[in-house]
Design an enzyme around this catalytic site. Sequence first.
Site, PDB file in Angstrom:
ATOM      1  N   CYS A  82       0.931  -1.205   0.005  1.00  0.00           N
ATOM      2  CA  CYS A  82       0.168   0.056   0.053  1.00  0.00           C
ATOM      3  C   CYS A  82       0.930   1.353   0.164  1.00  0.00           C
ATOM      4  O   CYS A  82       1.616   1.545  -0.950  1.00  0.00           O
ATOM      5  CB  CYS A  82      -0.934  -0.057   1.079  1.00  0.00           C
ATOM      6  SG  CYS A  82      -2.229   1.224   1.032  1.00  0.00           S
ATOM      7  N   HIS A 170      -3.627  -5.326   0.756  1.00  0.00           N
ATOM      8  CA  HIS A 170      -3.165  -5.656   1.735  1.00  0.00           C
ATOM      9  C   HIS A 170      -3.076  -7.015   1.998  1.00  0.00           C
ATOM     10  O   HIS A 170      -4.061  -7.806   2.521  1.00  0.00           O
ATOM     11  CB  HIS A 170      -3.881  -5.133   3.013  1.00  0.00           C
ATOM     12  CG  HIS A 170      -3.687  -3.578   3.141  1.00  0.00           C
ATOM     13  ND1 HIS A 170      -2.623  -2.995   4.116  1.00  0.00           N
ATOM     14  CD2 HIS A 170      -4.317  -2.446   2.564  1.00  0.00           C
ATOM     15  CE1 HIS A 170      -2.560  -1.672   4.053  1.00  0.00           C
ATOM     16  NE2 HIS A 170      -3.737  -1.409   2.952  1.00  0.00           N
ATOM     17  N   GLU A 172      -1.898  -8.921   4.169  1.00  0.00           N
ATOM     18  CA  GLU A 172      -1.728  -9.568   5.439  1.00  0.00           C
ATOM     19  C   GLU A 172      -3.025  -9.547   6.385  1.00  0.00           C
ATOM     20  O   GLU A 172      -3.157 -10.127   7.379  1.00  0.00           O
ATOM     21  CB  GLU A 172      -0.769  -8.379   6.300  1.00  0.00           C
ATOM     22  CG  GLU A 172      -1.269  -6.955   6.690  1.00  0.00           C
ATOM     23  CD  GLU A 172      -1.145  -6.035   5.607  1.00  0.00           C
ATOM     24  OE1 GLU A 172      -1.052  -6.429   4.457  1.00  0.00           O
ATOM     25  OE2 GLU A 172      -1.380  -4.808   5.635  1.00  0.00           O
TER      26      GLU A 172
END
Length: 510
Positions: A82, A170, A172
Site C-alpha cells: 500500500c 493488503h 496481511e
Amino acid sequence: MVQKIVILDFGSQTTQLIGRRVRELNIYSEIIPYHKYPYGREAEEGIIGVILSGSPLSVYDKDAFRVDLDRLLGRVPVLGICYGAQLMAYSLGGAVEPAPSREYGRALLEWTDGTSPLLEGIGQGAQVWMSHGDTITRLPEGFKVIASTADVRFAAFASESQPVWGVQFHPEVFHSTCGMQLLRNFAVGICGARCDWSAESFIETTVAELRSTLGDDKVVLGLSGGVDSTVAAVLLARAIGDRLTCIFVDHGMLRLNEFHDVLAEYKKLGLNVLGVDASDKFFADLAGVTDPEKKRKIIGADFVEVFDREAHKLEGVRWLAQGTIYPDCIESLSITGTVIKSHHNVGGLPERMNLRLCEPLRLLFKDEVRAVGRALGIPDSLIGRHPFPGPGLAVRILGEVTREKVAVLQQADHIFISGLRREGLYDKVWQAGVILLPVQSVGVMGDERTYERAVALRAVTSTDAMTADWAHLPYEFLASVSNEIINKVKGVNRVCYDISSKPPATIEWE
Ligand code: XMP
C-alpha cells in the site's frame, strides 16, 4: 543464525498483522519504525528481506514518512505494501495521485505476468482487500505491472532488474484470501527463508542466550497465575534452574482456591516458588476506598512494596525477570511520526528495584507465548486460562472491597467458571467472570421476603481485548448458572447477564 524479515512501520493499523503473518510462516520478523533501519553489516546480519508497511499518510504530503530507498534497495529484497508500494513508485520517478474515489474492501486480482515469482500459485480472480485513498498512476522506469484489479491498474508491480516488489492491496489481512501465499512467495521464494523459526527453536536459542547473559547470577520473577509470567518462569528455570526464585503474592482477591491450586501447579512444574499471603495488608489499605482508579493504585503500590520486601530477603539477586510480550514492546508510530512505546511493567517494579531487567518473551506474540508454553510442557490448565486482571476481584466488586464481599463473589464466580468448563464453553469465550453489584433488590425465597445483592455475569468473545462482543451463551446454560448461584450463594438473590459490547462498554465494570 536466525533469519529475519524486517517490517518498516509507516504507521499503518495493520503493521503488527504483517509481523504476525510472517511469524505464522515460521519466519522470525521484527517491526521497526521506518527511520530506524539498522544500516551496517553487523546490525543487518540475518535480515533476509524488508517489508514497507502501509500508512495513514499520502506520499506527496509535505510531512510524509520517507526512507532513503537508494540506501535500502539492492541490499535485500523489498516488498512495499500500500503506502510502501506508493512510496517506492513515487520516490523512484513514478506518479501517485488521489484516487477518483477511495478504494476500500474486496477486489479481484487479475495477473498480467503469470511468471512472476511473487504471484506463484495465486489463481486468476483471487480476492484481495484494498484500503487506500491514493493510487499509483505511473510506474517508475524499469518497473512493470504484474497484476491489476477492475479499479487499480498497478495493483502489483515489480522491478525488472532488482528484487523489488509493490502491492497496492493488503496481503496481511484475513480477507485477502491469497495474502499468505503472496507473503510466502516473497519470504520463502524470493528472500530464501528457511522457515525454521518455531516454538522449539525459540526455546533452544533463548535458553542458550539466557545462560550466556545471566551466567551464575540470581534472578527474581513475580508470578501472577497468568500465562505470560508462567511461561517466562519455566523458560528461565530451564536455563538457570534454582537460581531463579519466583514470588507469587496473594492479595486476597484471587478466585476461589486459586492461590493454593496455582501454587501447587507451579511446584509440580519444578519452579522454585515462594507463596506470600499478603492479603491482610491489601484489605487494610483498601478499607473505605470506592474509586476504581484509587483501588488500582493502592493494589499496584502494595504489590510493589510486598514484592520488593520479599525479594530483598533473597541474597545476591541481580536481575528482575518479567513476562513482557511483544505487543507491549513494539514501538508504534503515531500520525505525527512520534514513536509511542507503551512498555508494560508490573506497577513500577523495575524503577524501584534497581535490578537489571530480563524479559525473555519480549519477542513473542500472545499465541506464540502459548505455543512456547506447550512446548515447555506446561499443562493446559495454566496455558489456556482466561486473562484475569492484576487487581483481581477488586475491580469486579463495585464500591468498597471487603473480605466478606470477596467471599461471596468467589463462590458465584466459581459456579459460573465451573459451569463453563463443564459445558465445554470455557475455551469458546475470551474471558468470563462475575461482578458484584452495589445494589440490593427484593426477592422471595420459600415464603420469605429477601433483600439481597445482585450479581452480573460477564462473558466476552475477543481476539485481543481491544474490542469484544458479549458471548452468546445458551439460555439453558445461563438459566442453570443463575439457579445455582441463587440457591447456593448466600446473600445473592438476583443474577443478570451483561449484553454490552466493547466499545462502548469495557470488559471489566471498573
Ligand atoms: P477492559 O475492562 O479495559 O479490559 O475492557 C481489557 C482487558 O484488560 C484487563 N484489565 C486489567 N488487567 N490490570 C490488569 O492487569 C488492570 O487494572 C486491568 N483492568 C482491566 C481485563 O481483565 C481485560 O482482559
